[in-house]
Structure formats: C-alpha cells, structure tokens
Design a protein around this motif. Structure first.
Motif, PDB file in Angstrom:
ATOM      1  N   UNK A   1       9.770  76.127  39.708  1.00  0.00           N
ATOM      2  CA  UNK A   1      10.924  77.006  39.871  1.00  0.00           C
ATOM      3  C   UNK A   1      12.090  76.212  40.443  1.00  0.00           C
TER       4      UNK A   1
ATOM      5  N   UNK B   1       5.377  85.971  48.730  1.00  0.00           N
ATOM      6  CA  UNK B   1       5.605  86.312  47.327  1.00  0.00           C
ATOM      7  C   UNK B   1       4.345  86.055  46.481  1.00  0.00           C
TER       8      UNK B   1
ATOM      9  N   UNK C   1      13.169  63.418  51.521  1.00  0.00           N
ATOM     10  CA  UNK C   1      12.395  64.652  51.690  1.00  0.00           C
ATOM     11  C   UNK C   1      12.678  65.591  50.527  1.00  0.00           C
ATOM     12  N   UNK C   2      11.624  66.228  50.039  1.00  0.00           N
ATOM     13  CA  UNK C   2      11.748  67.218  48.961  1.00  0.00           C
ATOM     14  C   UNK C   2      11.423  68.581  49.557  1.00  0.00           C
ATOM     15  N   UNK C   3      12.358  69.524  49.446  1.00  0.00           N
ATOM     16  CA  UNK C   3      12.102  70.892  49.915  1.00  0.00           C
ATOM     17  C   UNK C   3      12.297  71.830  48.727  1.00  0.00           C
ATOM     18  N   UNK C   4      11.324  72.705  48.493  1.00  0.00           N
ATOM     19  CA  UNK C   4      11.407  73.705  47.425  1.00  0.00           C
ATOM     20  C   UNK C   4      11.606  75.070  48.059  1.00  0.00           C
ATOM     21  N   UNK C   5      11.982  76.057  47.257  1.00  0.00           N
ATOM     22  CA  UNK C   5      12.093  77.459  47.676  1.00  0.00           C
ATOM     23  C   UNK C   5      13.423  77.685  48.387  1.00  0.00           C
TER      24      UNK C   5
ATOM     25  N   UNK D   1      16.718  77.441  55.454  1.00  0.00           N
ATOM     26  CA  UNK D   1      16.244  77.237  56.821  1.00  0.00           C
ATOM     27  C   UNK D   1      16.370  75.762  57.201  1.00  0.00           C
ATOM     28  N   UNK D   2      15.938  74.895  56.295  1.00  0.00           N
ATOM     29  CA  UNK D   2      15.998  73.444  56.545  1.00  0.00           C
ATOM     30  C   UNK D   2      17.434  72.989  56.768  1.00  0.00           C
TER      31      UNK D   2
ATOM     32  N   UNK E   1      10.854  72.934  57.401  1.00  0.00           N
ATOM     33  CA  UNK E   1      11.155  73.384  56.041  1.00  0.00           C
ATOM     34  C   UNK E   1       9.885  73.572  55.219  1.00  0.00           C
ATOM     35  N   UNK E   2       8.937  72.662  55.395  1.00  0.00           N
ATOM     36  CA  UNK E   2       7.678  72.793  54.636  1.00  0.00           C
ATOM     37  C   UNK E   2       6.888  74.022  55.092  1.00  0.00           C
TER      38      UNK E   2
ATOM     39  N   UNK F   1      18.925  74.345  60.061  1.00  0.00           N
ATOM     40  CA  UNK F   1      18.328  73.673  61.211  1.00  0.00           C
ATOM     41  C   UNK F   1      18.871  72.263  61.369  1.00  0.00           C
ATOM     42  N   UNK F   2      19.011  71.563  60.242  1.00  0.00           N
ATOM     43  CA  UNK F   2      19.397  70.145  60.310  1.00  0.00           C
ATOM     44  C   UNK F   2      20.907  69.968  60.470  1.00  0.00           C
TER      45      UNK F   2
ATOM     46  N   UNK G   1      -2.342  75.631  43.002  1.00  0.00           N
ATOM     47  CA  UNK G   1      -1.262  74.988  43.757  1.00  0.00           C
ATOM     48  C   UNK G   1      -1.761  74.579  45.144  1.00  0.00           C
TER      49      UNK G   1
ATOM     50  N   UNK H   1      12.279  86.760  49.796  1.00  0.00           N
ATOM     51  CA  UNK H   1      11.286  86.060  48.958  1.00  0.00           C
ATOM     52  C   UNK H   1      10.461  87.035  48.133  1.00  0.00           C
TER      53      UNK H   1
ATOM     54  N   UNK I   1      -3.307  80.645  39.694  1.00  0.00           N
ATOM     55  CA  UNK I   1      -2.211  79.679  39.812  1.00  0.00           C
ATOM     56  C   UNK I   1      -1.969  79.332  41.291  1.00  0.00           C
TER      57      UNK I   1
ATOM     58  N   UNK J   1       8.206  76.749  56.081  1.00  0.00           N
ATOM     59  CA  UNK J   1       8.897  77.867  55.433  1.00  0.00           C
ATOM     60  C   UNK J   1       8.541  77.981  53.959  1.00  0.00           C
ATOM     61  N   UNK J   2       8.349  76.853  53.275  1.00  0.00           N
ATOM     62  CA  UNK J   2       7.921  76.913  51.868  1.00  0.00           C
ATOM     63  C   UNK J   2       6.644  77.749  51.734  1.00  0.00           C
TER      64      UNK J   2
ATOM     65  N   UNK K   1       5.368  72.272  42.457  1.00  0.00           N
ATOM     66  CA  UNK K   1       4.271  72.731  41.591  1.00  0.00           C
ATOM     67  C   UNK K   1       4.432  74.180  41.143  1.00  0.00           C
ATOM     68  N   UNK K   2       5.346  74.946  41.779  1.00  0.00           N
ATOM     69  CA  UNK K   2       5.593  76.313  41.327  1.00  0.00           C
ATOM     70  C   UNK K   2       6.450  76.336  40.066  1.00  0.00           C
TER      71      UNK K   2
ATOM     72  N   UNK L   1      14.596  80.031  50.296  1.00  0.00           N
ATOM     73  CA  UNK L   1      14.559  80.411  51.718  1.00  0.00           C
ATOM     74  C   UNK L   1      14.262  79.189  52.597  1.00  0.00           C
ATOM     75  N   UNK L   2      13.299  78.394  52.174  1.00  0.00           N
ATOM     76  CA  UNK L   2      12.933  77.206  52.957  1.00  0.00           C
ATOM     77  C   UNK L   2      14.100  76.224  53.003  1.00  0.00           C
TER      78      UNK L   2
ATOM     79  N   UNK M   1      12.809  68.774  61.265  1.00  0.00           N
ATOM     80  CA  UNK M   1      13.484  69.578  60.240  1.00  0.00           C
ATOM     81  C   UNK M   1      12.661  69.679  58.962  1.00  0.00           C
TER      82      UNK M   1
ATOM     83  N   UNK N   1       7.139  81.512  52.458  1.00  0.00           N
ATOM     84  CA  UNK N   1       7.674  82.188  51.265  1.00  0.00           C
ATOM     85  C   UNK N   1       6.581  82.379  50.219  1.00  0.00           C
TER      86      UNK N   1
END
Lengths: 203, 203
Positions: free
Chosen positions: A52, B102, A61-65, A71-72, B91-92, A75-76, B136, A101, B132, B94-95, A49-50, A67-68, B87, B98
C-alpha cells in the motif's frame, strides 16, 4: 532527502504531504502508479509487505502506513507541535489514529474509492459507516476546535483527509456543521496544501 | 482504581488485560454484556461513541480503543518498557498498531467473530485477509524475536491476541513457523494471562 512513495489521488499519501508542508520539510515525491501495480512489485513489497501507499524513506529508515508516518514526522521534526504532551492527550491522539486507520478507511475512504475508482464493494455499507464516522466527529467537535486539546495535531490530519474527500463517495460532510467548521479550520492553517485536482468530469 | 469496561470473549479487551497484568496493575473489571447491548446504552456511548469495548477509566480520564489504551498504559506505567525509544522505533510501533486496528481486525478478528459469534459476513474474505496478516507477521518475524527492536512492546500485544485466536475462525496460525514461535514467546512472558476458556463445545 526525505522520499515519499506517493500516489496523487491517495488520501493516505495526502495526509503525509500535508504534514510535510506544515513542517516546511523538503522531500522528493516518488510517484507510484497504482493502476500499473507499482505498489505490488518485489522491490516495493520489500519496503511495505502490505503493498500500500504511502511509504516514507528518511535517512535509511523506511516507515509505512500514513498514521505511523504522521507520528514519526511529528515526533522527529515537530518541535513539540502536532503531538500534544501528557499521557492522556497522547492516548487521545492514539484513539483518533486508530479511528483513521480503521473506521475512516472502511467508511469515508471506501465510499470514495468505490465511486472514484469504480471498485467492487458494498456502497451502501461504506456510506453508512462514513455517515457514522462523520456523526462521531461532529459530536466530538461540539465546543472543540481540534480533536485533541487546543491546537491542531496529527489526529486532525489523519481524520481530515477522508472526511474532506468523502463527498466524492456520495456523502456530504458539509451537512455536519461542526465537521464543516473543522475542515475549514484545517484548510486555513499556514502551509495547508490541497489534493491535486481530479481529471475533468470527475470531482 | 483503574476500571476496565470489559467483555470476557473480546480479544480487544484481552489485549488490555494482558498489559495490565504484565505491568502488575490492579484494576476493576466492569463486565459489559455485548449480547445485552450494554455497549450501546447512552451512558456507554457517552464514554465511547463508537459503541465498542474496551474502555479504560483512570483517574477521571476515559480512553477508548485497545491500541490507544495499550499506548496510554505503557507510556504512563511502563517505566520505559513496552514502548521502545527513538523516532524510528516509535514509528515502527505505530505501523503495527495501525495493522492491529485495521488488517488484524478485518482479517483475524473477523474470521473468528463470523464463526464464534455466528455473525453475518464473508468468511472466505475474512480468512483470506487473516492468512495475509499471518504471512506478513511471519515474514517480518524471520530472524526477529519481537515485532520492533529486541524486547516485547505494545506492538506485540496488539497483534498477538487475534493472531493467537484466529484458529477459532478456521485459520491455523501454528502453520506459520515464525508466528508460532512468537506466540509461544509472548505466552512465556512473566505475568502472561490467557483468555477465559470458551463454553464446552466451542473452542
């Protein structure tokens, strides 16, 4: 297979490409055109939703960002590398992920984007913050090879990319001796991949 | 004993005060006066070269950055709470850390600071980013009680504080129904502590 929603000139995407390469992970790069606003479509916003890049898809699994995602992945798939153990070291990694960030984005990445992508914004302010970021990195790297502990970690990747690219925004990171040595140390790691070359005329 | 270098009106410090209270940890609050530039002294900069509050000292370890401190405290003292396992869930988290480092800072916290501390800056831009951020959060909280998984986590604390304080910057978070319900859910947790009251005349 892992999918990376990816934009060639994005430093945030490059952080992820670097770690995927260091970890020897195969992945599919799904190009997202920022000029064509492909990061603002309803389908893309449902993933992030950002609006970016990057986004990572792995086993549903969906990971955004960036940095995240670093990390993911560490870790995995890191087998104990890239994320130092212990409470304090983990806290220090997080310090640099927050720095990546916030300050690195609004300083080093912004200084570059304002020049390279001709965005509107305050170039002097972005450069001043970029110089402050490089100062902080340079001071911290006095007597250290890596940002946390004695081995490269996701903290290094998260800060490396825009520290290395900020010359495209009119700030020379190589005038910071400890930063210059650390950039070279990252670039000498097995599996290191560089950014795609810019079109001729840019740098 | 744990020491928190602390500033009463700082939302970033308040994130840490909240988790210390939720965890039932005793600590010494060391007041840092921002108007007196006590966060820019050589002694303070030696702890945090960014010159920002908060800083945590615990058994000789110095951790800066509110997100890093939340992560460190939850990992060390959380007994499996506040940091969901796995994992993808990690990761979430961490999202949102971040996002807290920011977008929440440059949106919600900035909108508040420009009004409350009369700082120079673009109020309209900060408010637009704050809205915004709330959008979100509101979208993500549809059908969810907490930002990640089924229990409160450091992700919630990291985003809660400036979402709850942004009304002081001229943006009403309570018009976002899912955000309003989540703010109330955080405030109902055992051990919740609120911010110190502002001097009369402010809000």
């Amino acid at each position: 297979m892992i999918k990376l929603y990816d934009e060639a000139l994005s430093g945030n995407c490059h952080k992820v490409r670097m770690l995927l390469s260091f970890l020897g992970l195969e992945y599919e790069s799904v190009p997202i055109s920022v000029p064509d606003l492909e990061h603002k479509t309803p389908e893309y916003l449902a993933m992030n939703p950002l609006g970016k890049v990057p986004v990572l898809e792995d086993g549903g699994e969906i990971i955004r960002d960036s940095q995240a995602i670093l990390y993911y992945l560490a870790r995995k798939y890191g087998n104990g590398e890239w994320l130092p153990e212990g409470d304090a070291a983990s806290g220090h990694v997080m310090e640099w992920l927050s720095f990546a960030a916030n300050e690195m984005i609004h300083g080093c990445a912004m200084a570059r984007a304002l020049v390279l992508f001709n965005r509107e914004g305050d170039r002097d302010a972005a450069r001043a913050l970029a110089e402050q970021c490089l100062d902080i990195l340079n001071g911290h790297l006095e007597g250290r090879d890596w940002l946390v502990g004695t081995a490269p970690a996701v903290a290094d990747i998260a800060c490396y990319v825009y520290a290395g690219l900020v010359h495209q925004g009119g700030v020379d990171p190589l005038t910071y001796a400890n930063v210059a040595a650390w950039l070279a140390r990252v670039e000498a790691l097995p599996g290191y991949v560089g950014m795609a070359a810019l079109p001729a005329g840019d740098n």
